[in-house]
Design a protein around this motif. Structure first.
Motif, mmCIF file in Angstrom:
data_model
loop_
_atom_site.group_PDB
_atom_site.id
_atom_site.type_symbol
_atom_site.label_atom_id
_atom_site.label_comp_id
_atom_site.label_asym_id
_atom_site.label_seq_id
_atom_site.Cartn_x
_atom_site.Cartn_y
_atom_site.Cartn_z
ATOM 1 N N ASN A 83 67.828 -60.071 -49.782
ATOM 2 C CA ASN A 83 69.751 -58.986 -49.755
ATOM 3 C C ASN A 83 70.093 -59.450 -47.848
ATOM 4 O OD1 ASN A 83 68.210 -57.387 -51.576
ATOM 5 N ND2 ASN A 83 66.761 -56.387 -49.861
ATOM 6 N N VAL A 84 69.093 -59.846 -47.448
ATOM 7 C CA VAL A 84 70.160 -60.485 -46.240
ATOM 8 C C VAL A 84 70.760 -61.599 -46.347
ATOM 9 C CG1 VAL A 84 69.042 -61.840 -43.709
ATOM 10 C CG2 VAL A 84 67.860 -59.758 -44.723
ATOM 11 N N VAL A 85 70.632 -63.372 -46.836
ATOM 12 C CA VAL A 85 71.308 -63.402 -47.737
ATOM 13 C C VAL A 85 72.606 -63.265 -48.084
ATOM 14 C CG1 VAL A 85 71.728 -65.777 -48.758
ATOM 15 C CG2 VAL A 85 69.443 -65.785 -48.108
ATOM 16 N N ALA A 86 72.473 -61.972 -48.773
ATOM 17 C CA ALA A 86 73.659 -61.717 -49.643
ATOM 18 C C ALA A 86 74.486 -61.081 -48.660
ATOM 19 C CB ALA A 86 73.038 -60.433 -51.080
ATOM 20 N N ALA A 87 73.643 -60.304 -47.317
ATOM 21 C CA ALA A 87 74.918 -59.509 -46.557
ATOM 22 C C ALA A 87 75.203 -60.757 -45.508
ATOM 23 C CB ALA A 87 73.223 -59.087 -45.621
ATOM 24 N N LEU A 88 74.824 -62.365 -45.299
ATOM 25 C CA LEU A 88 75.310 -63.336 -44.505
ATOM 26 C C LEU A 88 76.329 -63.617 -45.322
ATOM 27 C CD1 LEU A 88 71.959 -64.666 -43.401
ATOM 28 C CD2 LEU A 88 73.736 -64.137 -42.500
ATOM 29 N N GLY A 89 76.204 -63.374 -46.447
ATOM 30 C CA GLY A 89 77.903 -64.049 -47.802
ATOM 31 C C GLY A 89 79.051 -63.114 -47.458
ATOM 32 N N THR A 90 78.854 -62.013 -46.474
ATOM 33 C CA THR A 90 79.291 -61.037 -46.547
ATOM 34 C C THR A 90 80.559 -61.128 -44.721
ATOM 35 O OG1 THR A 90 78.564 -59.100 -48.049
ATOM 36 C CG2 THR A 90 80.130 -58.745 -46.288
ATOM 37 N N LEU A 91 79.077 -61.399 -44.431
ATOM 38 C CA LEU A 91 79.673 -62.054 -43.491
ATOM 39 C C LEU A 91 80.400 -63.105 -43.552
ATOM 40 C CD1 LEU A 91 76.593 -61.743 -40.805
ATOM 41 C CD2 LEU A 91 79.087 -59.751 -40.518
ATOM 42 N N ASP A 92 79.942 -64.275 -44.197
ATOM 43 C CA ASP A 92 80.772 -65.387 -43.869
ATOM 44 C C ASP A 92 82.185 -65.002 -44.846
ATOM 45 O OD1 ASP A 92 79.214 -67.233 -42.940
ATOM 46 O OD2 ASP A 92 77.961 -67.628 -45.016
ATOM 47 N N THR A 93 82.092 -64.693 -46.088
ATOM 48 C CA THR A 93 83.912 -63.730 -46.201
ATOM 49 C C THR A 93 84.276 -63.078 -45.226
ATOM 50 O OG1 THR A 93 82.085 -64.199 -48.655
ATOM 51 C CG2 THR A 93 85.368 -62.714 -48.289
ATOM 52 N N ASN A 94 84.034 -62.291 -44.763
ATOM 53 C CA ASN A 94 85.286 -61.646 -43.858
ATOM 54 C C ASN A 94 85.040 -62.352 -42.692
ATOM 55 O OD1 ASN A 94 85.158 -59.083 -44.709
ATOM 56 N ND2 ASN A 94 83.574 -59.137 -44.065
ATOM 57 N N ALA A 95 84.669 -63.638 -42.057
ATOM 58 C CA ALA A 95 84.524 -65.178 -41.304
ATOM 59 C C ALA A 95 86.149 -65.270 -41.503
ATOM 60 C CB ALA A 95 83.354 -65.324 -40.993
ATOM 61 N N ASN A 96 86.316 -65.823 -43.031
ATOM 62 C CA ASN A 96 87.893 -66.973 -43.449
ATOM 63 C C ASN A 96 88.494 -65.869 -43.332
ATOM 64 O OD1 ASN A 96 85.855 -69.094 -43.851
ATOM 65 N ND2 ASN A 96 85.032 -67.963 -46.076
ATOM 66 N N ALA A 97 88.368 -64.732 -43.210
ATOM 67 C CA ALA A 97 89.814 -63.861 -43.909
ATOM 68 C C ALA A 97 90.238 -63.712 -42.124
ATOM 69 C CB ALA A 97 89.524 -62.289 -44.655
ATOM 70 N N ILE A 98 89.507 -63.262 -41.241
ATOM 71 C CA ILE A 98 89.350 -63.087 -39.819
ATOM 72 C C ILE A 98 90.263 -64.308 -39.959
ATOM 73 C CG2 ILE A 98 88.581 -62.989 -37.184
ATOM 74 C CD1 ILE A 98 86.501 -60.387 -38.436
ATOM 75 N N THR A 99 89.859 -65.386 -40.100
ATOM 76 C CA THR A 99 90.503 -66.742 -39.694
ATOM 77 C C THR A 99 91.483 -66.698 -40.177
ATOM 78 O OG1 THR A 99 87.979 -67.902 -39.360
ATOM 79 C CG2 THR A 99 89.679 -69.081 -39.637
ATOM 80 N N ASP A 100 92.210 -66.908 -40.726
ATOM 81 C CA ASP A 100 93.186 -66.685 -41.853
ATOM 82 C C ASP A 100 94.331 -65.975 -40.928
ATOM 83 O OD1 ASP A 100 91.815 -68.437 -43.613
ATOM 84 O OD2 ASP A 100 92.078 -66.981 -45.385
ATOM 85 N N ALA A 101 93.323 -64.982 -40.691
ATOM 86 C CA ALA A 101 94.987 -63.403 -39.661
ATOM 87 C C ALA A 101 95.009 -63.976 -37.875
ATOM 88 C CB ALA A 101 93.665 -62.083 -39.642
ATOM 89 N N ILE A 102 94.024 -64.881 -37.491
ATOM 90 C CA ILE A 102 93.898 -65.572 -36.291
ATOM 91 C C ILE A 102 94.882 -66.336 -36.412
ATOM 92 C CG2 ILE A 102 93.394 -66.638 -34.574
ATOM 93 C CD1 ILE A 102 90.080 -65.292 -35.054
ATOM 94 N N MET A 103 94.552 -67.596 -37.603
ATOM 95 C CA MET A 103 96.139 -68.049 -37.270
ATOM 96 C C MET A 103 97.233 -68.058 -37.934
ATOM 97 S SD MET A 103 94.181 -70.680 -37.484
ATOM 98 C CE MET A 103 95.404 -72.104 -37.325
ATOM 99 N N ARG A 104 97.883 -66.924 -38.666
ATOM 100 C CA ARG A 104 98.481 -66.572 -39.105
ATOM 101 C C ARG A 104 99.568 -65.468 -37.920
ATOM 102 N NH1 ARG A 104 96.249 -64.770 -43.316
ATOM 103 N NH2 ARG A 104 96.181 -62.753 -42.598
ATOM 104 N N LEU A 105 98.530 -64.916 -36.470
ATOM 105 C CA LEU A 105 99.504 -64.213 -35.868
ATOM 106 C C LEU A 105 99.509 -65.118 -34.505
ATOM 107 C CD1 LEU A 105 96.842 -62.003 -35.218
ATOM 108 C CD2 LEU A 105 99.196 -61.132 -35.816
ATOM 109 N N ARG A 106 98.595 -66.528 -33.960
ATOM 110 C CA ARG A 106 99.356 -67.730 -34.218
ATOM 111 C C ARG A 106 99.809 -68.500 -34.271
ATOM 112 N NH1 ARG A 106 95.629 -67.130 -29.631
ATOM 113 N NH2 ARG A 106 93.580 -66.979 -30.189
ATOM 114 N N GLN A 107 100.156 -68.606 -35.227
ATOM 115 C CA GLN A 107 102.087 -69.113 -36.086
ATOM 116 C C GLN A 107 102.614 -68.638 -35.993
ATOM 117 O OE1 GLN A 107 100.851 -70.518 -39.436
ATOM 118 N NE2 GLN A 107 99.620 -71.784 -38.934
ATOM 119 N N ALA A 108 103.458 -66.681 -35.581
ATOM 120 C CA ALA A 108 104.171 -65.728 -35.181
ATOM 121 C C ALA A 108 104.330 -66.350 -34.296
ATOM 122 C CB ALA A 108 103.678 -64.562 -35.329
#
Length: 72
Positions: free
Chosen positions: A47-72
């Motif tokens: 169950n914890v490993v599944a939750a860690l997968g969610t953290l990874d998915t969200n981390a990727n989305a946050i990273t993408d948002a950060i990159m878009r903001l820094r390029q604007a």
């Protein structure tokens, strides 16, 4: 009033700190999961490993948002 660029930088900086926190929490949870798994609580560890997968998915989305903001 701050410019859009300044606002984007401030937002990206805040998101970067949150992302660092997310990575730190993920690492800590992973360490605990290894310990739990060693104690025979495999269902909990799964169950914890599944939750860690969610953290990874969200981390990727946050990273993408950060990159878009820094390029604007």
């Amino acid at each position: 009033m701050p410019s859009t660029s300044e606002s984007n930088i401030a937002t990206a900086d805040a998101l970067t700190l949150l992302l660092h926190n997310q990575h730190a929490l993920g690492a800590a949870i992973e360490e605990i999961t290894h310990w739990i798994s060693g104690e025979g609580a495999d269902i909990v560890a799964d169950n914890v490993v599944a939750a860690l997968g969610t953290l990874d998915t969200n981390a990727n989305a946050i990273t993408d948002a950060i990159m878009r903001l820094r390029q604007a």
